[in-house]
Scaffold this motif. Structure first.
Motif, PDB file in Angstrom:
ATOM      1  N   THR A   1     -69.282  48.910  32.210  1.00  0.00           N
ATOM      2  CA  THR A   1     -69.362  50.268  31.659  1.00  0.00           C
ATOM      3  C   THR A   1     -70.114  50.272  30.340  1.00  0.00           C
ATOM      4  N   VAL A   2     -69.824  49.316  29.478  1.00  0.00           N
ATOM      5  CA  VAL A   2     -70.507  49.239  28.186  1.00  0.00           C
ATOM      6  C   VAL A   2     -71.999  48.993  28.395  1.00  0.00           C
ATOM      7  N   LEU A   3     -72.332  48.149  29.360  1.00  0.00           N
ATOM      8  CA  LEU A   3     -73.744  47.834  29.612  1.00  0.00           C
ATOM      9  C   LEU A   3     -74.528  49.018  30.159  1.00  0.00           C
ATOM     10  N   LEU A   4     -73.939  49.756  31.079  1.00  0.00           N
ATOM     11  CA  LEU A   4     -74.710  50.727  31.844  1.00  0.00           C
ATOM     12  C   LEU A   4     -74.468  52.193  31.509  1.00  0.00           C
ATOM     13  N   THR A   5     -73.464  52.463  30.700  1.00  0.00           N
ATOM     14  CA  THR A   5     -73.175  53.858  30.358  1.00  0.00           C
ATOM     15  C   THR A   5     -73.590  54.108  28.913  1.00  0.00           C
ATOM     16  N   LYS A   6     -74.635  54.889  28.759  1.00  0.00           N
ATOM     17  CA  LYS A   6     -75.185  55.128  27.423  1.00  0.00           C
ATOM     18  C   LYS A   6     -74.215  55.857  26.499  1.00  0.00           C
ATOM     19  N   SER A   7     -73.295  56.623  27.079  1.00  0.00           N
ATOM     20  CA  SER A   7     -72.369  57.391  26.250  1.00  0.00           C
ATOM     21  C   SER A   7     -71.210  56.524  25.719  1.00  0.00           C
ATOM     22  N   VAL A   8     -71.111  55.273  26.166  1.00  0.00           N
ATOM     23  CA  VAL A   8     -70.071  54.368  25.667  1.00  0.00           C
ATOM     24  C   VAL A   8     -70.708  53.437  24.642  1.00  0.00           C
ATOM     25  N   ALA A   9     -70.279  53.577  23.406  1.00  0.00           N
ATOM     26  CA  ALA A   9     -70.837  52.765  22.325  1.00  0.00           C
ATOM     27  C   ALA A   9     -70.299  51.335  22.389  1.00  0.00           C
ATOM     28  N   LEU A  10     -71.073  50.425  21.849  1.00  0.00           N
ATOM     29  CA  LEU A  10     -70.678  49.015  21.816  1.00  0.00           C
ATOM     30  C   LEU A  10     -69.324  48.851  21.131  1.00  0.00           C
ATOM     31  N   ALA A  11     -69.102  49.559  20.029  1.00  0.00           N
ATOM     32  CA  ALA A  11     -67.820  49.453  19.308  1.00  0.00           C
ATOM     33  C   ALA A  11     -66.657  49.899  20.189  1.00  0.00           C
ATOM     34  N   ASP A  12     -66.879  50.928  21.003  1.00  0.00           N
ATOM     35  CA  ASP A  12     -65.835  51.381  21.930  1.00  0.00           C
ATOM     36  C   ASP A  12     -65.523  50.290  22.957  1.00  0.00           C
ATOM     37  N   GLY A  13     -66.557  49.678  23.476  1.00  0.00           N
ATOM     38  CA  GLY A  13     -66.365  48.604  24.449  1.00  0.00           C
ATOM     39  C   GLY A  13     -65.644  47.410  23.860  1.00  0.00           C
ATOM     40  N   LEU A  14     -66.038  47.008  22.659  1.00  0.00           N
ATOM     41  CA  LEU A  14     -65.363  45.881  22.008  1.00  0.00           C
ATOM     42  C   LEU A  14     -63.901  46.220  21.714  1.00  0.00           C
ATOM     43  N   THR A  15     -63.643  47.470  21.355  1.00  0.00           N
ATOM     44  CA  THR A  15     -62.258  47.904  21.137  1.00  0.00           C
ATOM     45  C   THR A  15     -61.461  47.818  22.439  1.00  0.00           C
ATOM     46  N   ALA A  16     -62.081  48.243  23.538  1.00  0.00           N
ATOM     47  CA  ALA A  16     -61.412  48.161  24.842  1.00  0.00           C
ATOM     48  C   ALA A  16     -61.136  46.704  25.218  1.00  0.00           C
ATOM     49  N   PHE A  17     -62.110  45.814  24.994  1.00  0.00           N
ATOM     50  CA  PHE A  17     -61.878  44.383  25.257  1.00  0.00           C
ATOM     51  C   PHE A  17     -60.683  43.890  24.456  1.00  0.00           C
ATOM     52  N   GLY A  18     -60.694  44.209  23.170  1.00  0.00           N
ATOM     53  CA  GLY A  18     -59.609  43.770  22.294  1.00  0.00           C
ATOM     54  C   GLY A  18     -58.260  44.297  22.748  1.00  0.00           C
ATOM     55  N   LEU A  19     -58.220  45.563  23.146  1.00  0.00           N
ATOM     56  CA  LEU A  19     -56.967  46.165  23.611  1.00  0.00           C
ATOM     57  C   LEU A  19     -56.458  45.468  24.876  1.00  0.00           C
ATOM     58  N   LEU A  20     -57.341  45.261  25.855  1.00  0.00           N
ATOM     59  CA  LEU A  20     -56.927  44.596  27.094  1.00  0.00           C
ATOM     60  C   LEU A  20     -56.410  43.179  26.829  1.00  0.00           C
ATOM     61  N   ILE A  21     -57.118  42.460  25.981  1.00  0.00           N
ATOM     62  CA  ILE A  21     -56.711  41.085  25.676  1.00  0.00           C
ATOM     63  C   ILE A  21     -55.408  41.077  24.893  1.00  0.00           C
ATOM     64  N   LEU A  22     -55.242  42.003  23.950  1.00  0.00           N
ATOM     65  CA  LEU A  22     -53.996  42.102  23.191  1.00  0.00           C
ATOM     66  C   LEU A  22     -52.819  42.438  24.107  1.00  0.00           C
ATOM     67  N   LEU A  23     -53.017  43.370  25.030  1.00  0.00           N
ATOM     68  CA  LEU A  23     -51.945  43.718  25.964  1.00  0.00           C
ATOM     69  C   LEU A  23     -51.583  42.524  26.849  1.00  0.00           C
ATOM     70  N   GLN A  24     -52.593  41.830  27.359  1.00  0.00           N
ATOM     71  CA  GLN A  24     -52.342  40.670  28.217  1.00  0.00           C
ATOM     72  C   GLN A  24     -51.624  39.575  27.431  1.00  0.00           C
ATOM     73  N   TYR A  25     -52.082  39.332  26.200  1.00  0.00           N
ATOM     74  CA  TYR A  25     -51.446  38.331  25.348  1.00  0.00           C
ATOM     75  C   TYR A  25     -49.986  38.709  25.079  1.00  0.00           C
ATOM     76  N   SER A  26     -49.749  39.978  24.769  1.00  0.00           N
ATOM     77  CA  SER A  26     -48.390  40.434  24.463  1.00  0.00           C
ATOM     78  C   SER A  26     -47.457  40.278  25.660  1.00  0.00           C
ATOM     79  N   ILE A  27     -47.929  40.688  26.832  1.00  0.00           N
ATOM     80  CA  ILE A  27     -47.097  40.581  28.035  1.00  0.00           C
ATOM     81  C   ILE A  27     -46.798  39.120  28.352  1.00  0.00           C
ATOM     82  N   THR A  28     -47.803  38.257  28.280  1.00  0.00           N
ATOM     83  CA  THR A  28     -47.547  36.844  28.587  1.00  0.00           C
ATOM     84  C   THR A  28     -46.654  36.205  27.526  1.00  0.00           C
TER      85      THR A  28
END
Length: 176
Positions: free
Chosen positions: A58-85
């Motif tokens: 989505t970050v690569l191909l959707t112009k309306s999604v900014a790089l900072a938004d994508g990096l925030t989403a990565f961080g959120l997913l990884i934080l959630l996965q880390y927290s659950i584990t």
């Protein structure tokens, strides 16, 4: 029709720059979070891995999604996965919520019909798993276990004993 194959050099440059930056950001976050983040030990891990890939696309191909938004989403997913584990290692309740138990499907060369039905598997699917691991007959299998990851583990017939790996798998081989 032109825009199906080529929109502009600016679009290509954006994809290259954002792609390199998003990939580098994801790699940094994955290195910080540790090896456990990308393991496929259970369904939850698979969902996180697929979500990370989807977010990268989505970050690569959707112009309306900014790089900072994508990096925030990565961080959120990884934080959630880390927290659950992290919680599942410390709490049996959380562990039971996010992880399933391995299921014994074959024991001592015999299919366990109730287990197959409960896991919605057929004997033919188990036989395919046996063949994939070089076992030509169900009679040659001491056990076939459907693991938390969804993979089939095939254990060949050997002498039973206290060191058997079957002791940790619920099934008919355990004394009541």
């Amino acid at each position: 029709m032109d825009q199906v194959f080529f929109t502009s050099w600016t679009s290509i440059a954006r994809t290259l720059v954002v792609g390199l930056a998003a990939y580098a950001g994801l790699m940094v976050l994955l290195r910080i979070s540790g090896k456990r983040t990308l393991t496929k030990m259970n369904a939850f891990d698979l969902v996180v891995t697929v979500a990370l890939g989807s977010t990268l696309a989505t970050v690569l191909l959707t112009k309306s999604v900014a790089l900072a938004d994508g990096l925030t989403a990565f961080g959120l997913l990884i934080l959630l996965q880390y927290s659950i584990t992290w919680l599942s290692v410390r709490s049996k309740t959380v562990s039971r919520l996010v992880k399933s138990e391995p299921t014994l499907l074959v024991y001592q060369g015999q299919f366990l019909g109730a287990a197959l039905r409960a896991e919605r598997l057929t004997e033919d699917e188990v036989l395919a798993g046996l063949r994939a691991q070089g076992v030509t007959s169900v009679a040659d299998a001491a056990a076939v276990v459907l693991e938390n990851s969804g993979e089939l583990t095939v254990l060949r017939q050997t002498a039973p004993g206290p060191q058997s790996v079957l002791r940790s798998v619920p099934g008919p081989h355990q004394p009541q």
